[in-house]
Scaffold this motif. Structure first.
Motif, short mmCIF file in Angstrom:
data_model
loop_
_atom_site.label_atom_id
_atom_site.label_comp_id
_atom_site.label_asym_id
_atom_site.label_seq_id
_atom_site.Cartn_x
_atom_site.Cartn_y
_atom_site.Cartn_z
N ARG A 69 0.87 -1.18 0.00
CA ARG A 69 0.00 0.00 0.00
C ARG A 69 0.90 1.22 0.00
O ARG A 69 2.07 1.15 0.39
N LYS A 71 -0.55 4.75 1.05
CA LYS A 71 -1.02 5.37 2.29
C LYS A 71 -2.34 4.79 2.79
O LYS A 71 -2.65 4.86 3.97
N GLN A 72 -3.14 4.25 1.87
CA GLN A 72 -4.50 3.85 2.23
C GLN A 72 -4.63 2.33 2.35
O GLN A 72 -4.00 1.59 1.60
N ARG A 74 -6.19 -1.02 1.60
CA ARG A 74 -6.87 -1.49 0.39
C ARG A 74 -6.36 -2.87 0.05
O ARG A 74 -5.45 -3.39 0.69
N GLU A 187 -4.11 5.38 -5.91
CA GLU A 187 -4.92 4.93 -4.77
C GLU A 187 -6.23 5.68 -4.69
O GLU A 187 -7.30 5.07 -4.52
N HIS A 188 -6.18 6.98 -4.80
CA HIS A 188 -7.40 7.78 -4.71
C HIS A 188 -8.37 7.46 -5.85
O HIS A 188 -9.57 7.32 -5.63
#
Length: 197
Positions: A69, A71-72, A74, A187-188
């Motif tokens: 990952r 930062k998030q 998932r 990621e976003h």
């Protein structure tokens, strides 16, 4: 004296990063690359990464950010640094020559719709150029990361990120900044797309 050299390096790095962040063209290229990676991962494809020396370490670093990952929290996504399998690297180099160490792996592992990140500060590394040629023949999206002396790489890439520097360490620092930004954007994009379903 040593403090002056250290300060000079800090300043050189800051100057390069400042030139990068002030370049609308570079920011647009980075957005485009992030979109290509997000589209590939969303479709079940993968990111492959190659580079020599410090760029090999950077390739491994970014593969880890995608599979693990950034930062998030998932699910893991598919990314492979083709710089890490010593058995493959040494066998291919021994049997086919060092120029083929990445091309042969791309031939065996890549599929249409995948994305290849090719990191080369000079833009002239024969093993990088050979891998890009193989990738394009397979329908892989090719992304180059280079410095100001590597503009000739543009002919081999669908997208080219040119660090605004000719100093190898600064080029690599800007590459890492850009690739971290790409990881964050991907990621976003993918997490937002999942939430929208």
């Amino acid at each position: 004296m040593n403090q002056d050299r250290i300060a000079a390096h800090f300043q050189s790095s800051l100057d390069g990063l400042t030139r990068a962040v002030q370049s609308n063209e570079l920011l647009a290229t980075t957005h485009t690359i992030a979109g290509a990676v997000a589209d590939a991962l969303k479709s079940g494809n993968k990111l492959l990464l190659i580079g020599n020396g410090g760029s090999a370490a950077d390739a491994q670093h970014i593969a880890a950010e995608i599979v693990g990952r950034y930062k998030q929290e998932r699910l893991g996504w598919a990314a492979i640094a083709l710089t890490t399998d010593t058995s493959a690297l040494t066998a291919i180099a021994n049997d086919y020559g060092f120029e083929q160490i990445f091309a042969r792996q791309v031939q065996g592992l890549a599929h249409r719709g995948d994305v290849l990140f090719a990191l080369t500060t000079s833009g002239r590394s024969p093993n990088i150029l050979a891998a890009l040629k193989t990738a394009r023949n397979l329908g892989v999206t090719t992304v180059g990361f280079t410095g100001t002396k590597g503009e000739s790489l543009r002919a081999s890439c669908d997208h080219l990120f040119v660090s605004p520097s000719d100093d190898t360490p600064v080029i690599q620092q800007i590459h890492m900044m850009a690739m971290h930004a790409i990881c964050d954007a991907v990621e976003h994009m993918l997490i937002d797309a999942t939430k929208a379903k």
